[in-house]
Motif scaffolding. Sequence first.
Motif, PDB file in Angstrom:
ATOM      1  N   PHE A  91     -22.179  11.933  53.186  1.00  0.00           N
ATOM      2  CA  PHE A  91     -23.388  11.275  52.688  1.00  0.00           C
ATOM      3  C   PHE A  91     -23.780  11.673  51.263  1.00  0.00           C
ATOM      4  O   PHE A  91     -24.739  11.123  50.721  1.00  0.00           O
ATOM      5  CB  PHE A  91     -24.567  11.562  53.622  1.00  0.00           C
ATOM      6  CG  PHE A  91     -24.307  11.145  55.041  1.00  0.00           C
ATOM      7  CD1 PHE A  91     -24.246   9.802  55.386  1.00  0.00           C
ATOM      8  CD2 PHE A  91     -24.102  12.094  56.022  1.00  0.00           C
ATOM      9  CE1 PHE A  91     -23.995   9.413  56.688  1.00  0.00           C
ATOM     10  CE2 PHE A  91     -23.851  11.719  57.331  1.00  0.00           C
ATOM     11  CZ  PHE A  91     -23.790  10.377  57.668  1.00  0.00           C
ATOM     12  N   GLY A  92     -23.088  12.642  50.684  1.00  0.00           N
ATOM     13  CA  GLY A  92     -23.469  13.112  49.360  1.00  0.00           C
ATOM     14  C   GLY A  92     -24.526  14.192  49.457  1.00  0.00           C
ATOM     15  O   GLY A  92     -25.030  14.494  50.544  1.00  0.00           O
ATOM     16  N   PRO A  93     -24.886  14.792  48.328  1.00  0.00           N
ATOM     17  CA  PRO A  93     -25.759  15.964  48.380  1.00  0.00           C
ATOM     18  C   PRO A  93     -27.183  15.696  48.871  1.00  0.00           C
ATOM     19  O   PRO A  93     -27.691  16.456  49.689  1.00  0.00           O
ATOM     20  CB  PRO A  93     -25.757  16.486  46.943  1.00  0.00           C
ATOM     21  CG  PRO A  93     -25.340  15.332  46.099  1.00  0.00           C
ATOM     22  CD  PRO A  93     -24.470  14.478  46.960  1.00  0.00           C
ATOM     23  N   TRP A  94     -27.808  14.646  48.428  1.00  0.00           N
ATOM     24  CA  TRP A  94     -29.230  14.474  48.755  1.00  0.00           C
ATOM     25  C   TRP A  94     -29.462  13.859  50.126  1.00  0.00           C
ATOM     26  O   TRP A  94     -30.276  14.339  50.905  1.00  0.00           O
ATOM     27  CB  TRP A  94     -29.947  13.700  47.650  1.00  0.00           C
ATOM     28  CG  TRP A  94     -29.783  14.424  46.352  1.00  0.00           C
ATOM     29  CD1 TRP A  94     -29.053  14.024  45.273  1.00  0.00           C
ATOM     30  CD2 TRP A  94     -30.282  15.722  46.031  1.00  0.00           C
ATOM     31  NE1 TRP A  94     -29.079  14.994  44.297  1.00  0.00           N
ATOM     32  CE2 TRP A  94     -29.832  16.054  44.736  1.00  0.00           C
ATOM     33  CE3 TRP A  94     -31.071  16.659  46.716  1.00  0.00           C
ATOM     34  CZ2 TRP A  94     -30.141  17.255  44.106  1.00  0.00           C
ATOM     35  CZ3 TRP A  94     -31.387  17.859  46.087  1.00  0.00           C
ATOM     36  CH2 TRP A  94     -30.923  18.145  44.802  1.00  0.00           C
ATOM     37  N   GLN A  95     -28.738  12.793  50.452  1.00  0.00           N
ATOM     38  CA  GLN A  95     -28.869  12.218  51.785  1.00  0.00           C
ATOM     39  C   GLN A  95     -28.316  13.190  52.834  1.00  0.00           C
ATOM     40  O   GLN A  95     -28.889  13.353  53.908  1.00  0.00           O
ATOM     41  CB  GLN A  95     -28.158  10.865  51.889  1.00  0.00           C
ATOM     42  CG  GLN A  95     -28.376  10.202  53.240  1.00  0.00           C
ATOM     43  CD  GLN A  95     -27.652   8.860  53.381  1.00  0.00           C
ATOM     44  OE1 GLN A  95     -26.828   8.482  52.555  1.00  0.00           O
ATOM     45  NE2 GLN A  95     -27.960   8.148  54.449  1.00  0.00           N
ATOM     46  N   GLY A  96     -27.227  13.870  52.495  1.00  0.00           N
ATOM     47  CA  GLY A  96     -26.651  14.862  53.406  1.00  0.00           C
ATOM     48  C   GLY A  96     -27.612  16.012  53.674  1.00  0.00           C
ATOM     49  O   GLY A  96     -27.736  16.482  54.808  1.00  0.00           O
ATOM     50  N   LEU A  97     -28.331  16.434  52.637  1.00  0.00           N
ATOM     51  CA  LEU A  97     -29.319  17.504  52.804  1.00  0.00           C
ATOM     52  C   LEU A  97     -30.467  17.043  53.692  1.00  0.00           C
ATOM     53  O   LEU A  97     -30.875  17.760  54.604  1.00  0.00           O
ATOM     54  CB  LEU A  97     -29.849  17.952  51.431  1.00  0.00           C
ATOM     55  CG  LEU A  97     -30.893  19.057  51.443  1.00  0.00           C
ATOM     56  CD1 LEU A  97     -30.340  20.333  52.069  1.00  0.00           C
ATOM     57  CD2 LEU A  97     -31.379  19.327  50.020  1.00  0.00           C
ATOM     58  N   ALA A  98     -30.973  15.856  53.453  1.00  0.00           N
ATOM     59  CA  ALA A  98     -32.082  15.331  54.263  1.00  0.00           C
ATOM     60  C   ALA A  98     -31.672  15.196  55.729  1.00  0.00           C
ATOM     61  O   ALA A  98     -32.414  15.600  56.635  1.00  0.00           O
ATOM     62  CB  ALA A  98     -32.547  13.982  53.713  1.00  0.00           C
ATOM     63  N   ILE A  99     -30.490  14.654  55.972  1.00  0.00           N
ATOM     64  CA  ILE A  99     -30.013  14.496  57.348  1.00  0.00           C
ATOM     65  C   ILE A  99     -29.831  15.856  58.006  1.00  0.00           C
ATOM     66  O   ILE A  99     -30.246  16.060  59.156  1.00  0.00           O
ATOM     67  CB  ILE A  99     -28.699  13.678  57.371  1.00  0.00           C
ATOM     68  CG1 ILE A  99     -28.983  12.219  57.019  1.00  0.00           C
ATOM     69  CG2 ILE A  99     -27.995  13.800  58.724  1.00  0.00           C
ATOM     70  CD1 ILE A  99     -27.733  11.379  56.767  1.00  0.00           C
ATOM     71  N   SER A 100     -29.227  16.793  57.310  1.00  0.00           N
ATOM     72  CA  SER A 100     -28.978  18.121  57.878  1.00  0.00           C
ATOM     73  C   SER A 100     -30.266  18.851  58.204  1.00  0.00           C
ATOM     74  O   SER A 100     -30.390  19.438  59.292  1.00  0.00           O
ATOM     75  CB  SER A 100     -28.138  18.966  56.914  1.00  0.00           C
ATOM     76  OG  SER A 100     -26.843  18.437  56.793  1.00  0.00           O
ATOM     77  N   LEU A 101     -31.222  18.847  57.286  1.00  0.00           N
ATOM     78  CA  LEU A 101     -32.487  19.549  57.543  1.00  0.00           C
ATOM     79  C   LEU A 101     -33.256  18.917  58.703  1.00  0.00           C
ATOM     80  O   LEU A 101     -33.819  19.626  59.540  1.00  0.00           O
ATOM     81  CB  LEU A 101     -33.351  19.592  56.276  1.00  0.00           C
ATOM     82  CG  LEU A 101     -32.863  20.547  55.195  1.00  0.00           C
ATOM     83  CD1 LEU A 101     -33.685  20.372  53.915  1.00  0.00           C
ATOM     84  CD2 LEU A 101     -32.918  21.992  55.665  1.00  0.00           C
TER      85      LEU A 101
END
Length: 188
Positions: free
Chosen positions: A41-51
Amino acid sequence: MRVAAARLGAWFPVAFTLGYVTFTQFPLPRTIWTVAAGILFGPWQGLAISLLALTISAVLSLLIVRRLLGEWMRPHLAHPAVYTINNHLERRGWLAIASLRMVAGVPFSLLNYVAALTPISVSHFTVATLVGSIPTTVIGVFFGDALTGTASPGIIVAFIVFTLAGIGGLVLDSRLPTPVQSRLSGRL
């Protein structure tokens, strides 16, 4: 892989989040899912999904373990030392949880299970998990993104800095007086 994930449509991030939540209920490393989020998902969407996923997972684990083991464990936690620890966690458990979340070597699911057997409030646990997980999750997601060809040496530096911050929080927490210690020293 990122292009393939994008082709799967809007349901794929939802399915990935559900997989992340389900998988991390068990004592298995969440790092695989965090790194995969960066890749897919890339850095920002991946971060939001993970958190989002790890916070939901942690709270779900806490509630399940409390529901299944809470009544059974309570009578076994009557020792004065356990009372002191529980009192401390009830008042300032958020700092311990947030600090432990910053240390990458602390198993995610095991911390959830142990916290469930303490009196830390669900709201404090939730906020501490979310905030404390940001550093290691950023590193994992950005590392996953780096595997796609956008590497940054700052990831290793950030990993070390956040681990030291987590250990520093634990040291600070151990040196601050607890309410029980304050009352006892006031009587002496």
